[in-house]
Design a protein around this motif. Structure first.
Motif, short mmCIF file in Angstrom:
data_model
loop_
_atom_site.label_atom_id
_atom_site.label_comp_id
_atom_site.label_asym_id
_atom_site.label_seq_id
_atom_site.Cartn_x
_atom_site.Cartn_y
_atom_site.Cartn_z
N LEU A 314 13.85 -2.78 -7.33
CA LEU A 314 12.77 -3.78 -7.36
C LEU A 314 11.42 -3.09 -7.26
O LEU A 314 11.25 -2.15 -6.48
N ASP A 315 10.46 -3.53 -8.05
CA ASP A 315 9.08 -3.03 -7.91
C ASP A 315 8.34 -3.96 -6.94
O ASP A 315 7.83 -5.01 -7.34
N GLY A 316 8.37 -3.58 -5.67
CA GLY A 316 7.72 -4.39 -4.65
C GLY A 316 6.46 -3.76 -4.12
O GLY A 316 6.10 -3.93 -2.93
N THR A 317 5.75 -3.05 -4.96
CA THR A 317 4.52 -2.38 -4.53
C THR A 317 3.52 -3.39 -3.96
O THR A 317 3.15 -4.36 -4.63
N GLY A 318 3.12 -3.17 -2.72
CA GLY A 318 2.14 -4.05 -2.09
C GLY A 318 2.66 -5.44 -1.78
O GLY A 318 1.88 -6.33 -1.43
N ALA A 319 3.98 -5.65 -1.89
CA ALA A 319 4.54 -6.97 -1.59
C ALA A 319 4.46 -7.25 -0.09
O ALA A 319 4.39 -6.34 0.74
N ASP A 320 4.48 -8.54 0.24
CA ASP A 320 4.35 -8.96 1.65
C ASP A 320 5.68 -9.54 2.12
O ASP A 320 6.06 -10.65 1.73
N LEU A 336 8.69 0.33 -2.67
CA LEU A 336 8.12 -0.51 -1.62
C LEU A 336 6.84 0.10 -1.06
O LEU A 336 6.45 -0.16 0.09
N GLN A 337 6.18 0.87 -1.88
CA GLN A 337 4.95 1.51 -1.44
C GLN A 337 3.90 0.45 -1.08
O GLN A 337 3.67 -0.51 -1.82
N ASP A 338 3.30 0.61 0.10
CA ASP A 338 2.27 -0.29 0.62
C ASP A 338 2.78 -1.71 0.93
O ASP A 338 1.98 -2.62 1.19
N THR A 357 21.85 8.63 -3.38
CA THR A 357 21.03 8.36 -4.57
C THR A 357 20.28 7.05 -4.39
O THR A 357 20.44 6.33 -3.40
N ARG A 358 19.49 6.72 -5.39
CA ARG A 358 18.72 5.46 -5.39
C ARG A 358 17.95 5.29 -4.07
O ARG A 358 18.17 4.37 -3.31
N ILE A 359 17.05 6.17 -3.85
CA ILE A 359 16.28 6.17 -2.61
C ILE A 359 15.07 5.23 -2.76
O ILE A 359 14.29 5.35 -3.71
N ALA A 360 14.95 4.32 -1.85
CA ALA A 360 13.80 3.40 -1.87
C ALA A 360 12.53 4.14 -1.46
O ALA A 360 12.57 5.04 -0.59
N ILE A 361 11.42 3.78 -2.09
CA ILE A 361 10.13 4.39 -1.75
C ILE A 361 9.53 3.60 -0.60
O ILE A 361 9.00 2.49 -0.78
N VAL A 362 9.64 4.15 0.62
CA VAL A 362 9.15 3.50 1.81
C VAL A 362 8.93 4.57 2.86
O VAL A 362 9.59 5.62 2.83
N ASP A 363 8.02 4.38 3.80
CA ASP A 363 7.79 5.41 4.81
C ASP A 363 8.03 4.86 6.20
O ASP A 363 8.22 3.66 6.41
N THR A 364 8.04 5.76 7.15
CA THR A 364 8.37 5.40 8.53
C THR A 364 7.40 4.38 9.10
O THR A 364 7.82 3.41 9.77
#
Length: 404
Positions: A314-320, A336-338, A357-364
């Motif tokens: 999913l492209d959830g960039t900046g999603a709330d 899931l950046q931002d 594999t298939r690592i989500a883009i998200v940070d701590t």
């Protein structure tokens, strides 16, 4: 002048004449005494007095002085009498003039009062006529509005029947007719608030009927279904007492950017590849729904129900996702950046495949404000972070209680 006032005046004139004659007679007597009084009283003839008749001259002089004084007194009395008579006459005239002026004033006031009363009566009559005219106009306006509303309702009903008839045409070549019916319903919904809920429910039912899930790999959403979705997504912002039901529908590749579909039920629906950019989906139900490869950058999922929702890549960039219920949600490979996760429940959610594999883009930092459990699949770089490990222990303690 009245007869009552003429009678006293006649008596006053007569009295004045008698008094004048009396005074004249008295004056004549005094004058006669002035000249012949000494001779008549003392036998002294004033014309024959000599030098040696001093005492007699004194008597004559004293008598004449007394008579002269009497004459002066009588003259004074006469003057006083006429002065008083003149004063009384002038006073009577003034009183008559005052009475006349007062009478004229009273007549003027009475005339003014009469005129004012007539004016007030005329004004009251005019006001009453104006009020009657206003009431008549209001009644006519109400009647016109009622007739207009009846005509409008009749037109809307006729338009609604035609639109539903077009919408119900399920022939293969009737796509244009169905599209015409959908857009006709959109116009009716915009014109008639009373028909808003009915049309929304009708379009939702149309979507459920024509977008049924028939296979794991279906076709992209049909044009008529997309048109119905667009009408629902852009419907007038009015209070609604129901939840739009789009559950168990196949809405792959649907165009729902900026859609206003808060609280909508998408349970078990497939929205794979759908465009949800900036969509308003707060409190929506996505239980066991599929959002694989959907584009949801900037979308609002606050307090949404995302239990077991499949959101691969999913492209959830900046999603709330604040306060969203995301237990066992599959977020493998999602961007899931931002994205915001404040208060979200991510218990047993998956941010990476079991094979790494298939690592989500998200940070701590994004996940420290959410509920993250030991069963949540995270990239080792995040899960082994001491801060995240302490956070996971704290979340598990809150859920399971302290270890014995």
């Amino acid at each position: 002048m009245t007869a009552g006032s003429a009678q006293p005046r006649k008596y006053r004139v007569l009295l004045g004449v008698v008094t004048g004659l009396g005074i004249a007679a008295l004056a004549a007597v005094i004058i006669a005494l002035f000249w012949r009084g000494p001779e008549w009283v003392d036998g002294i003839n004033p014309d024959h007095l000599g030098k040696n008749d001093g005492p007699k001259a004194t008597v004559v002089a004293g008598l004449r002085t007394a008579l002269a004084t009497c004459l002066v007194g009588i003259a004074a009395l006469v003057g006083l009498y006429f002065t008083r008579a003149t004063y009384q006459q002038n006073r009577a005239k003034d009183q008559e003039q005052f009475a006349l002026a007062q009478k004229q004033f009273e007549l003027t006031q009475e005339a003014q009062q009469t005129s004012r009363t007539e004016s007030q009566e005329q004004f009251a009559l005019a006001q009453k006529q104006f009020e009657l005219a206003q009431e008549t106009q209001r009644q006519n306006r109400i009647s016109d509005e009622e007739r207009s509303e009846l005509a409008r309702e009749g037109q809307i009903t006729e338009r609604y029947i035609k639109a539903v008839t077009l919408l119900a045409d399920e022939d293969e070549g009737a796509l244009t007719a169905r599209l015409a019916g959908i857009y006709a319903l959109e116009r009716i919904m915009g014109d008639s608030q009373k028909d808003h809920e009915t049309i929304v429910k009708l379009l939702a039912a149309f979507i459920r009927r024509h977008a049924k899930i028939t296979s794991e790999y279906g076709e992209p959403v049909r044009d008529d279904v997309q048109a119905a979705l667009t009408v629902l997504a852009q419907r007038p912002d009015r209070p609604e007492s129901f939840v739009i039901d789009l559950s168990h529908t196949d809405l792959r590749d649907a165009e729902l950017a900026t859609a206003r579909l808060e609280q909508t039920n998408f349970a078990h629906s497939k929205l794979n590849g759908a465009s949800l950019t900036g969509a308003h989906l707060s409190k929506a139900n996505f239980w066991k729904a599929q959002l694989k490869e959907a584009v949801a950058d900037g979308a609002d999922f606050r307090s949404a129900h995302l239990l077991e929702t499949e959101m691969w890549t999913l492209d959830g960039t900046g999603a709330d996702f604040r306060a969203a219920y995301m237990r066992q949600a599959d977020l493998r490979g999602a961007n899931l950046q931002d994205a915001k996760f404040d208060g979200a429940d991510l218990t047993e959610a998956r941010f990476i495949a079991e094979d790494g594999t298939r690592i989500a883009i998200v940070d701590t930092e994004q996940l420290l404000v959410a509920t993250v459990s030991q069963g949540t699949l995270l990239h080792p770089s995040i899960k082994d972070d001491p801060v995240m490990a302490a956070h996971i222990r704290e979340c598990d303690k809150d859920f399971f209680g302290p270890n014995p």
